[in-house]
Scaffold this active site. Structure first.
Site, PDB file in Angstrom:
ATOM      1  N   LYS A  28      -7.247  15.126  -4.675  1.00 52.90           N
ATOM      2  CA  LYS A  28      -6.529  15.465  -5.908  1.00 52.90           C
ATOM      3  C   LYS A  28      -6.065  16.925  -5.889  1.00 52.90           C
ATOM      4  CE  LYS A  28      -6.485  11.431  -7.961  1.00 52.90           C
ATOM      5  NZ  LYS A  28      -5.211  10.712  -8.157  1.00 52.90           N
ATOM      6  N   TYR A  68     -12.435  12.614  -3.146  1.00 55.13           N
ATOM      7  CA  TYR A  68     -11.618  12.524  -4.362  1.00 55.13           C
ATOM      8  C   TYR A  68     -11.160  13.913  -4.795  1.00 55.13           C
ATOM      9  CZ  TYR A  68      -9.987  10.744  -8.847  1.00 55.13           C
ATOM     10  OH  TYR A  68      -9.206  10.398  -9.925  1.00 55.13           O
ATOM     11  N   ASP A  89       0.847  -1.196   0.000  1.00 51.92           N
ATOM     12  CA  ASP A  89       0.000   0.000   0.000  1.00 51.92           C
ATOM     13  C   ASP A  89       0.884   1.247   0.000  1.00 51.92           C
ATOM     14  OD1 ASP A  89      -1.649   2.151   0.719  1.00 51.92           O
ATOM     15  OD2 ASP A  89      -2.769   0.981   2.189  1.00 51.92           O
ATOM     16  N   VAL A  90       0.668   2.126  -0.962  1.00 52.32           N
ATOM     17  CA  VAL A  90       1.520   3.314  -1.097  1.00 52.32           C
ATOM     18  C   VAL A  90       1.376   4.305   0.063  1.00 52.32           C
ATOM     19  CG1 VAL A  90       1.696   3.268  -3.612  1.00 52.32           C
ATOM     20  CG2 VAL A  90      -0.206   4.504  -2.531  1.00 52.32           C
ATOM     21  N   ASN A 108       1.317   7.260  -9.199  1.00 46.49           N
ATOM     22  CA  ASN A 108       0.069   7.117  -9.953  1.00 46.49           C
ATOM     23  C   ASN A 108      -1.018   6.367  -9.186  1.00 46.49           C
ATOM     24  OD1 ASN A 108      -1.587   6.261 -12.553  1.00 46.49           O
ATOM     25  ND2 ASN A 108      -0.887   4.360 -11.600  1.00 46.49           N
TER      26      ASN A 108
HETATM   27  P1  ADP Z   1      -6.299   4.647 -13.094  1.00 46.99           P
HETATM   28  O1  ADP Z   1      -7.491   5.264 -13.757  1.00 46.99           O
HETATM   29  O2  ADP Z   1      -5.623   5.613 -12.147  1.00 46.99           O
HETATM   30  O3  ADP Z   1      -5.321   3.964 -14.016  1.00 46.99           O
HETATM   31  P2  ADP Z   1      -6.863   2.009 -11.968  1.00 46.99           P
HETATM   32  O4  ADP Z   1      -7.757   1.649 -10.820  1.00 46.99           O
HETATM   33  O5  ADP Z   1      -7.143   1.411 -13.271  1.00 46.99           O
HETATM   34  O6  ADP Z   1      -6.927   3.602 -12.089  1.00 46.99           O
HETATM   35  O7  ADP Z   1      -5.358   1.786 -11.555  1.00 46.99           O
HETATM   36  C1  ADP Z   1      -4.875   2.254 -10.347  1.00 46.99           C
HETATM   37  C2  ADP Z   1      -3.881   1.265  -9.804  1.00 46.99           C
HETATM   38  O8  ADP Z   1      -3.422   1.757  -8.538  1.00 46.99           O
HETATM   39  C3  ADP Z   1      -4.491  -0.112  -9.541  1.00 46.99           C
HETATM   40  O9  ADP Z   1      -3.615  -1.111 -10.012  1.00 46.99           O
HETATM   41  C4  ADP Z   1      -4.624  -0.144  -8.037  1.00 46.99           C
HETATM   42  O10 ADP Z   1      -4.553  -1.450  -7.491  1.00 46.99           O
HETATM   43  C5  ADP Z   1      -3.454   0.703  -7.616  1.00 46.99           C
HETATM   44  N1  ADP Z   1      -3.609   1.249  -6.266  1.00 46.99           N
HETATM   45  C6  ADP Z   1      -4.653   1.963  -5.799  1.00 46.99           C
HETATM   46  N2  ADP Z   1      -4.478   2.269  -4.510  1.00 46.99           N
HETATM   47  C7  ADP Z   1      -3.285   1.738  -4.135  1.00 46.99           C
HETATM   48  C8  ADP Z   1      -2.541   1.715  -2.922  1.00 46.99           C
HETATM   49  N3  ADP Z   1      -3.015   2.299  -1.814  1.00 46.99           N
HETATM   50  N4  ADP Z   1      -1.354   1.095  -2.909  1.00 46.99           N
HETATM   51  C9  ADP Z   1      -0.877   0.491  -4.023  1.00 46.99           C
HETATM   52  N5  ADP Z   1      -1.534   0.468  -5.198  1.00 46.99           N
HETATM   53  C10 ADP Z   1      -2.724   1.080  -5.255  1.00 46.99           C
END
Ligand code: ADP
Length: 295
Positions: free
Chosen positions: A189, A185, A75-76, A102
């Site tokens: 952002k 959201y 988790d980021v 991202n």
């Molecule tokens: P986007 O439109 O931003 O590409 P997606 O949901 O398709 O959205 O991709 C976002 C990515 O970020 C996904 O692979 C998701 O699992 C990842 N993600 C979201 N939150 C976290 C987090 N807290 N830690 C790690 N990865 C995350």
């Protein structure tokens, strides 16, 4: 560590040869395309995602095709995970030249879970007086705190390393404008854009550029999921503007004849900002939205 022979068909340019970048949210959507494209342009890539199986598969595919990449699950918004992504970049590839921060969420439901709108309707897409703590907390933690903690870990190393670099934070048109029923959201952002401007000032003396991109609907799993979740709720809430303020849904495009941006189009802009071609651009919150915020 990397025994896969480089395939000339996979690596298409040397634009980022010898450079190492972290890409968060690399399992799906734009992050997946960004990790792949960076590797195809010669970069060493550290992918990070909390969907461990899909994230590992994406990086394994890049390696199998001849790219240089490693995966860090987690988790980021977890400081230990942020430290780990930097450690892996340094221990595997010898340094860190930047990142695409991202990873993000639009609702409070784990992205690996199937959508059950009736069960989960209180967790996503409500105006402030109906919004749940779960929605507020998760979205702020991942989108705002996550970018802060990732940048902190990255910048600690990049400052010490003393070789400059470039960071791209992924915000949204929701970081430039207000939209109905997405308070967390929109707030998160805007925080990403604010952090970007703040850090751009502090790290310019170190030759580190920090910019953000702000897209409108892009054809990714997140947007598809939001459209599915939001449907009836957005329509029911429509028309509560105050005369001069037209109620505006982030997903208003869902009802109009338009084309979603492709992840590839967004990634092309991110990679330009990472590259030396963008050497005079820092602190910018770019609208990469097909004109969405021109009105
Ligand atoms: P986007 O439109 O931003 O590409 P997606 O949901 O398709 O959205 O991709 C976002 C990515 O970020 C996904 O692979 C998701 O699992 C990842 N993600 C979201 N939150 C976290 C987090 N807290 N830690 C790690 N990865 C995350």
């Amino acid at each position: 560590h990397d025994v896969t022979p480089v395939s000339p068909d996979y690596v298409i340019s040397d634009r980022f040869a010898g450079k190492t970048y972290i890409v968060t949210g690399s399992a799906r959507g734009m992050g997946k395309v960004a990790a792949d494209r960076l590797a195809r342009e010669g970069a060493n890539v550290v992918g990070v995602d909390w969907i461990a199986d899909e994230g590992a598969a994406v990086i394994a595919a890049i390696k199998a095709a001849g790219g240089k990449a490693e995966f860090v699950p987690g988790d980021v918004s977890d400081t230990a995970v942020c430290d780990r992504m930097v450690e892996v970049a340094v221990s595997t590839f010898g340094g860190l030249d930047g990142a695409i921060n991202n990873a993000g969420v639009m609702d409070a439901i784990p992205p690996s879970e199937p959508i059950d709108y009736d069960k989960q309707k209180d967790l996503a897409f409500n105006p402030v007086h109906l919004a749940s703590d779960a929605y507020w907390d998760v979205v702020m933690r991942v989108n705002a705190t996550g970018v802060f903690r990732c940048m902190r870990a990255q910048l600690r190393h990049m400052v010490e390393q003393g070789k400059g670099g470039s960071i791209v934070n992924v915000a949204s048109v929701a970081g430039l404008r207000g939209f109905s029923s997405t308070p967390s959201y929109v707030a998160s952002k805007h925080a990403v854009n604010g952090l970007t401007k703040n850090a751009a000032i502090d790290y310019a003396p170190y030759g580190i550029r920090i910019n953000s991109v702000n897209m409108a609907n892009t054809d990714t799993p997140m947007v598809q999921r939001a459209k599915q979740l939001v449907g009836a709720r957005m329509k029911a809430l429509g028309g509560v503007g105050m005369g001069t303020i037209k109620t505006r849904s982030l997903l208003q495009y869902a009802d109009t004849d338009h084309r979603d941006a492709t992840p590839e189009e967004q990634v092309a802009i991110m990679l330009f900002l990472l590259s030396d071609e963008a050497s005079n651009i820092t602190g910018a919150n770019w609208a990469t939205d097909g004109g969405f915020t021109t009105y």
